[in-house]
Design an enzyme around this catalytic site. Structure first.
Site, PDB file in Angstrom:
ATOM      1  N   HIS A  13       0.826  -1.139   0.061  1.00 58.06           N
ATOM      2  CA  HIS A  13      -0.161  -0.056   0.205  1.00 58.06           C
ATOM      3  C   HIS A  13       0.808   1.212   0.306  1.00 58.06           C
ATOM      4  O   HIS A  13       0.282   2.329  -0.342  1.00 58.06           O
ATOM      5  CB  HIS A  13      -0.912   0.207   1.207  1.00 58.06           C
ATOM      6  CG  HIS A  13      -0.353   0.230   2.492  1.00 58.06           C
ATOM      7  ND1 HIS A  13       0.836  -0.621   3.090  1.00 58.06           N
ATOM      8  CD2 HIS A  13      -0.283   1.359   3.183  1.00 58.06           C
ATOM      9  CE1 HIS A  13       1.061  -0.116   4.295  1.00 58.06           C
ATOM     10  NE2 HIS A  13       0.639   1.190   4.269  1.00 58.06           N
ATOM     11  N   GLY A  15       3.593   1.710  -1.895  1.00 58.34           N
ATOM     12  CA  GLY A  15       4.038   1.876  -3.308  1.00 58.34           C
ATOM     13  C   GLY A  15       3.240   2.697  -4.176  1.00 58.34           C
ATOM     14  O   GLY A  15       2.083   3.021  -3.817  1.00 58.34           O
ATOM     15  N   SER A 109       3.134  -8.065 -14.453  1.00 57.83           N
ATOM     16  CA  SER A 109       3.636  -7.198 -15.570  1.00 57.83           C
ATOM     17  C   SER A 109       4.096  -7.402 -16.847  1.00 57.83           C
ATOM     18  O   SER A 109       3.967  -8.772 -17.268  1.00 57.83           O
ATOM     19  CB  SER A 109       5.196  -7.036 -14.814  1.00 57.83           C
ATOM     20  OG  SER A 109       5.993  -6.336 -15.665  1.00 57.83           O
ATOM     21  N   SER A 110       3.948  -6.370 -17.681  1.00 60.50           N
ATOM     22  CA  SER A 110       4.118  -6.594 -19.178  1.00 60.50           C
ATOM     23  C   SER A 110       5.448  -7.451 -19.682  1.00 60.50           C
ATOM     24  O   SER A 110       5.590  -8.218 -20.745  1.00 60.50           O
ATOM     25  CB  SER A 110       3.973  -5.448 -19.866  1.00 60.50           C
ATOM     26  OG  SER A 110       4.925  -4.483 -19.521  1.00 60.50           O
ATOM     27  N   CYS A 111       6.367  -7.569 -18.595  1.00 58.19           N
ATOM     28  CA  CYS A 111       7.700  -8.064 -18.796  1.00 58.19           C
ATOM     29  C   CYS A 111       7.606  -9.749 -18.818  1.00 58.19           C
ATOM     30  O   CYS A 111       8.608 -10.477 -19.260  1.00 58.19           O
ATOM     31  CB  CYS A 111       8.969  -7.536 -17.793  1.00 58.19           C
ATOM     32  SG  CYS A 111       8.562  -8.535 -15.941  1.00 58.19           S
ATOM     33  N   TYR A 138      12.665 -11.597 -12.672  1.00 58.46           N
ATOM     34  CA  TYR A 138      11.295 -10.857 -12.065  1.00 58.46           C
ATOM     35  C   TYR A 138      10.315 -11.458 -12.649  1.00 58.46           C
ATOM     36  O   TYR A 138       9.122 -11.822 -12.358  1.00 58.46           O
ATOM     37  CB  TYR A 138      11.378  -9.318 -12.382  1.00 58.46           C
ATOM     38  CG  TYR A 138      10.420  -8.654 -12.008  1.00 58.46           C
ATOM     39  CD1 TYR A 138       9.702  -8.224 -10.543  1.00 58.46           C
ATOM     40  CD2 TYR A 138       9.496  -8.150 -12.805  1.00 58.46           C
ATOM     41  CE1 TYR A 138       8.790  -7.395 -10.017  1.00 58.46           C
ATOM     42  CE2 TYR A 138       8.328  -7.252 -12.514  1.00 58.46           C
ATOM     43  CZ  TYR A 138       8.041  -6.946 -11.367  1.00 58.46           C
ATOM     44  OH  TYR A 138       6.732  -6.035 -10.984  1.00 58.46           O
ATOM     45  N   LYS A 142       6.772 -13.387 -11.455  1.00 60.34           N
ATOM     46  CA  LYS A 142       5.553 -12.996 -11.653  1.00 60.34           C
ATOM     47  C   LYS A 142       4.778 -14.283 -12.651  1.00 60.34           C
ATOM     48  O   LYS A 142       3.494 -14.328 -12.179  1.00 60.34           O
ATOM     49  CB  LYS A 142       5.539 -11.879 -12.728  1.00 60.34           C
ATOM     50  CG  LYS A 142       5.928 -10.551 -12.002  1.00 60.34           C
ATOM     51  CD  LYS A 142       4.727 -10.075 -10.658  1.00 60.34           C
ATOM     52  CE  LYS A 142       5.236  -8.828 -10.133  1.00 60.34           C
ATOM     53  NZ  LYS A 142       4.042  -8.624  -8.973  1.00 60.34           N
ATOM     54  N   THR A 166       0.807  -2.463 -18.189  1.00 62.21           N
ATOM     55  CA  THR A 166       2.289  -1.875 -19.017  1.00 62.21           C
ATOM     56  C   THR A 166       2.978  -0.929 -18.114  1.00 62.21           C
ATOM     57  O   THR A 166       2.896  -1.092 -16.934  1.00 62.21           O
ATOM     58  CB  THR A 166       1.459  -0.971 -20.047  1.00 62.21           C
ATOM     59  OG1 THR A 166       2.814  -0.654 -20.993  1.00 62.21           O
ATOM     60  CG2 THR A 166       0.792   0.374 -19.522  1.00 62.21           C
ATOM     61  N   HIS A 181      12.604   3.101 -12.965  1.00 64.20           N
ATOM     62  CA  HIS A 181      12.368   2.851 -14.269  1.00 64.20           C
ATOM     63  C   HIS A 181      12.480   4.007 -15.098  1.00 64.20           C
ATOM     64  O   HIS A 181      12.701   5.064 -14.575  1.00 64.20           O
ATOM     65  CB  HIS A 181      10.664   2.225 -14.407  1.00 64.20           C
ATOM     66  CG  HIS A 181      10.364   1.190 -13.540  1.00 64.20           C
ATOM     67  ND1 HIS A 181       9.751   0.853 -12.288  1.00 64.20           N
ATOM     68  CD2 HIS A 181      10.604  -0.028 -14.433  1.00 64.20           C
ATOM     69  CE1 HIS A 181       9.696  -0.434 -12.076  1.00 64.20           C
ATOM     70  NE2 HIS A 181      10.004  -0.958 -13.268  1.00 64.20           N
ATOM     71  N   ARG A 211       7.873   2.335 -26.071  1.00 60.10           N
ATOM     72  CA  ARG A 211       7.235   2.101 -24.709  1.00 60.10           C
ATOM     73  C   ARG A 211       5.830   2.646 -24.690  1.00 60.10           C
ATOM     74  O   ARG A 211       5.489   3.558 -25.278  1.00 60.10           O
ATOM     75  CB  ARG A 211       8.090   2.257 -23.722  1.00 60.10           C
ATOM     76  CG  ARG A 211       9.507   1.665 -23.389  1.00 60.10           C
ATOM     77  CD  ARG A 211       9.203   0.138 -23.322  1.00 60.10           C
ATOM     78  NE  ARG A 211      10.485  -0.562 -22.964  1.00 60.10           N
ATOM     79  CZ  ARG A 211      11.114  -0.994 -23.952  1.00 60.10           C
ATOM     80  NH1 ARG A 211      10.555  -1.034 -24.932  1.00 60.10           N
ATOM     81  NH2 ARG A 211      12.036  -1.722 -23.761  1.00 60.10           N
TER      82      ARG A 211
END
Length: 310
Positions: A13, A15, A109-111, A138, A142, A166, A181, A211
């Site tokens: 909470h 972040g 995550s999109s990664c 990472y 995920k 994204t 980032h 991006r």
């Protein structure tokens, strides 16, 4: 559908994402929250997480807690990113099942998608090719979280869903000079260059990768929408559906921060994936669309940065 009196646990909470979800819920009249800081509850500790769920018995869980960072951080602290994120996801998802949570939303995550996935990236491209090497640990953590949600749903009928945002930015972002980032890193770099009277700003990489970005408040709105309206096993992308090059992004941040020097691109630094645009048609077809344009969002993020770091 969540009621304003239901007990809601937001993991992470403090972040950027977790705080945006909390603010969105408060704005909608929700009042019954439970959360702990990382000092109060180590989410990597299974016994501690189990006791927390046993004591608090939340009805809805937003799993936004994670160890996060940019390309350099992901590639430097590979073991930490894999272990910490595996433990956080495993402990919370298992405890949510064990204590009969009504619904859990897991933020991926999109990664997670293959490095060379066709563009725009559809949800079904998951696990169809190799990952981007720099953030593989990472991404694997995920993906494990996604599969935990799927298998607890299949085996135990748990209503656990997984969403794939994204690239995010917004208020309460991480502006660490090395571990942040790309967008917050640019905001900090241009602001400091302006204050110090520098004549140039160095941008990592070639500036050519494209991006997609989404304001964290828009992500929070999407998460609340999906918590109420989506109950499927399949993952779902969250994004704007729009993209720009890192060079275009840098020029936009340069303009917003008021820096009037030159841009220099350091091609010795890694670019990461050449293009990473999410196909958000599934989410759009459910009735949700983003509302914050990139320029407006960066201006809000910059104001937040100045407030916190002046």
């Amino acid at each position: 559908m969540m009621k304003t009196t239901d007990k809601i646990y937001i993991a992470g909470h403090t972040g950027m994402v977790g705080s945006a979800i909390l603010h969105a819920l408060v704005a909608r009249g929700f009042t019954n929250f439970v959360y702990r800081s990382s000092k109060e509850l180590d989410l990597r500790n299974q016994a501690a997480v189990e006791k927390f769920f046993s004591d608090e018995k939340p009805q809805y869980v937003f799993l936004a807690a994670a160890k996060v960072g940019g390309i350099i951080a992901n590639n430097t602290y590979r073991a930490d990113f894999l272990y910490d994120n595996l433990m956080i996801s495993s402990n919370i998802i298992h405890a949510a099942h064990k204590h009969a949570v009504t619904k859990l939303l897991f933020l991926g995550s999109s990664c997670i998608y293959p490095k060379l996935a066709p563009q725009p990236i559809k949800e079904e491209y998951l696990l169809t090719g190799p990952l981007e090497k720099t953030n593989e640990p990472y991404a694997i953590a995920k993906i494990a979280g996604i599969k935990l949600c799927e298998t607890y749903r299949e085996q135990y009928a748990a209503n656990f869903i997984s969403v794939m945002p994204t690239n995010l930015y917004g208020k309460n972002d991480n502006y660490h000079p090395e571990n942040s980032h790309v967008l917050p890193a640019l905001i900090r770099r241009f602001h400091e260059a302006k204050i110090q009277g520098l004549t140039e700003v160095v941008i990592w990489g070639s500036g050519n990768p494209k991006r997609e970005f989404l304001f964290a408040d828009d992500l929070a709105d999407a998460c609340l929408f999906l918590m109420d309206n989506y109950n499927e096993k399949e993952i779902i992308n969250i994004g704007s559906g729009a993209e720009l090059t890192i060079k275009e992004l840098a020029l936009l941040v340069k303009d917003i921060t008021g820096f009037d020097g030159e841009l220099v691109f350091d091609t010795s630094k890694p670019d990461g994936t050449a293009r990473k645009l999410l196909d958000v048609s599934k989410l759009n077809n459910l009735g949700w669309h983003y509302t914050t344009e990139l320029k407006d969002g960066i201006q809000l993020a910059y104001q937040d940065f100045i407030k916190k770091y002046q």
